[in-house]
Scaffold this motif. Sequence first.
Motif, short mmCIF file in Angstrom:
data_model
loop_
_atom_site.label_atom_id
_atom_site.label_comp_id
_atom_site.label_asym_id
_atom_site.label_seq_id
_atom_site.Cartn_x
_atom_site.Cartn_y
_atom_site.Cartn_z
N VAL A 231 0.85 -1.20 0.00
CA VAL A 231 0.00 0.00 0.00
C VAL A 231 0.88 1.24 0.00
N ASP A 232 1.67 1.37 1.06
CA ASP A 232 2.45 2.57 1.24
C ASP A 232 3.79 2.48 0.51
N TYR A 233 4.14 1.30 0.05
CA TYR A 233 5.45 1.06 -0.55
C TYR A 233 5.71 2.01 -1.72
N PRO A 234 6.83 2.74 -1.70
CA PRO A 234 7.07 3.71 -2.77
C PRO A 234 7.58 3.04 -4.05
N THR A 235 6.92 3.32 -5.17
CA THR A 235 7.37 2.79 -6.45
C THR A 235 7.81 3.96 -7.33
N PRO A 236 8.82 3.75 -8.17
CA PRO A 236 9.22 4.83 -9.07
C PRO A 236 8.02 5.30 -9.89
N ARG A 237 7.90 6.61 -10.10
CA ARG A 237 6.69 7.13 -10.72
C ARG A 237 6.63 6.87 -12.22
N ASN A 238 7.73 6.42 -12.82
CA ASN A 238 7.77 6.28 -14.27
C ASN A 238 7.67 4.82 -14.74
N LEU A 239 7.22 3.91 -13.88
CA LEU A 239 7.13 2.50 -14.30
C LEU A 239 6.18 2.37 -15.48
N ASN A 240 6.62 1.63 -16.51
CA ASN A 240 5.74 1.42 -17.66
C ASN A 240 5.07 0.04 -17.57
N TYR A 241 4.36 -0.33 -18.64
CA TYR A 241 3.60 -1.58 -18.56
C TYR A 241 4.48 -2.82 -18.53
N TRP A 242 5.75 -2.71 -18.93
CA TRP A 242 6.64 -3.88 -18.81
C TRP A 242 6.81 -4.26 -17.35
N TRP A 243 6.54 -3.33 -16.45
CA TRP A 243 6.70 -3.61 -15.02
C TRP A 243 5.48 -4.30 -14.40
N THR A 244 4.46 -4.58 -15.22
CA THR A 244 3.27 -5.19 -14.64
C THR A 244 3.36 -6.72 -14.66
N PHE A 245 4.44 -7.24 -15.28
CA PHE A 245 4.47 -8.70 -15.45
C PHE A 245 4.81 -9.45 -14.17
N GLY A 246 5.41 -8.77 -13.20
CA GLY A 246 5.63 -9.41 -11.90
C GLY A 246 4.30 -9.79 -11.27
N GLY A 247 3.37 -8.85 -11.29
CA GLY A 247 2.04 -9.11 -10.74
C GLY A 247 1.33 -10.20 -11.54
#
Lengths: 439, 180
Positions: free
Chosen positions: A32-48
């Motif tokens: 929830v509170d975990y900070p993620t870089p603001r510029n993550l693109n859709y390639w970063w959704t594959f972990g989920g």
Amino acid sequence: MSGHSTYEPKNGFSRWLDQRLPVTRLVWDSFVDYPTPRNLNYWWTFGGILSLMLGVQIVSGIVLAMHYTPSASGAFASVEHIMRDVNYGWLIRYTHANGASMFFMAVYIHMLRGLYYGSFKPPREVLWLLGCVIYGLMMATAFMGYVLPWGQMSFHGAVVITNIIGAIPVIGGPILTWLQGGFAVDNATLNRFFSLHYLLPFMIAGVVVLHVWALHVVGQNNPTGIDPKSKVDTLPFTPYATVKDGFAMSVFLILFAVFVFYMPNSLGHADNYIEANPLVTPQHIVPEWYFLPFYAILRAVPDKVMGVVAMFGSIGVLFALPWLDTSKVRSMRYRPMAKLYFIILLVVCVTLGFCGAKLPDDQVIPGLETFKVMDSDLNSFVWLSRLATLYYFAYFLIITPLLGLIETPKPTPETIASPALSHPPTTPAGAAADAEKKG
Amino acid sequence: MADSAVHNTEAGDDPSRRDFIHIAAIAAAGGAVAAIAWPLISQMNPSADTLALASVEYDLTKIEPGQQVTINWRGKPLFIRYRTQAQIDEAVRDDSAQLKDPESDAQRHKPGKAQWLILVGSCTHLGCVPTVGGGEYGGWFCPCHGSVYDTSGRIRKGPAPKNLVVPEYAFLSDTKVKIG
């Protein structure tokens, strides 16, 4: 990245629980509170997406195990029983079988993303290594799962892959017998594969926990490859990453559903609907598509032991990657030469996959007569695989170490926020206020 | 007894004595782990009924010249091939060819029984079943990785390192063979 916890229990029960088992705090801090870089693109959704697929495979697999018979005489019939008689058995089996393909598709995208954006570089080496371990476990699980229906491809795939162990000099033979539980792939082999196929996904889940833990210690990489420097560079995981991941998962599930409902057998092989027969090998034996590049590497080498070494080496080299890359710049966005060689690597991997599906002596360009080099025609898939295999290894062992030394990268931005925000903030304070207004 | 107790209090904790206890405890635990691990590893080896290998008898009158039958032997395919004179001649002629695993044709069949070639039908590369009559040497072709065997079952081309294995067998009579 794991800073101070901001979790505040809202009521008596959560306060009581937090003092005894701070599990809600863990979830809050991590998702929830975990900070993620603001510029993550859709390639970063594959972990989920991968976590989702692991869940899908475990749930559908447990259900299938309720109806499956792990014996050489009963396995094939029980799979047909699942397909024809069990309520929604077809749906569950098609989900599980195509789910494996979707899982691999997602993991390949996830790995290539890491490769492109330099997610394996310090301080993320352990994160990358854990990912490689997960990939290895996935391959073992998928291979053993493919044997379970006990069709022709299952059986002869198992024969070929277990015999790879037999290629080890001296001790290979006894190990092979030990692994197969006999002198050929038989009932004993099927039973142990079923047992291990049920076990390994839970081991994967365990390593995934370590993978996510390592991720949350070092923080996510991002498309620029530079570390977040201030609060303006990051956004809280919820809602930003959760919503983005959720949307990507939905799109991915649509693709998954297209396969399950409209083309459930397109990724499989027709021969696997013939019951295993140890006396006849199918005319053209191929592994599942996600193993084809490795299969091509195995066949590219004319020597048995060296072929096996090359195949395992092609995976082993990934483990060494963090120490092979000499470039200080993480993201290939700022590495024009590396980007070029990366694109060639993509083409080479697809080519290897293509070669793995072909007969080794078939002509690449039909009708073109050439001459023989090392026992094989130059215009054959064997030679195409050989060239592709050479590039594959050269990329990791020669190109990657050299590029870091000779290329001149483009300038990287000062902060993540400066290219991500349309109006670069002049003062950090103002930018922080802006970001808070948006949030 | 009293002596040693006195000695103990004086010396505080005697390092050699402590070390001995540590080493003994670790050794005992290690031994126990090995003793438990062994059955867990060994259970994966072939079971007694798998090891009780049966031998197979086969009546050769059922095979026509030029034909091959495949029977199941110890869970693996077994080729019994009735070679024609032309195939035998070809195999003998190639005795002098450059071979990866050099063996003469005479070493691969029983004396005076050149027409009967009995082989374990699993490719020495990765264990697929080669197709009879395939490949440019008229012997076998393995569809998996393209190994080519000649009419004597010798490896001629491709990734397989060895010739097709000749099992242990004996002729019980002119028309009956016992394998294993």
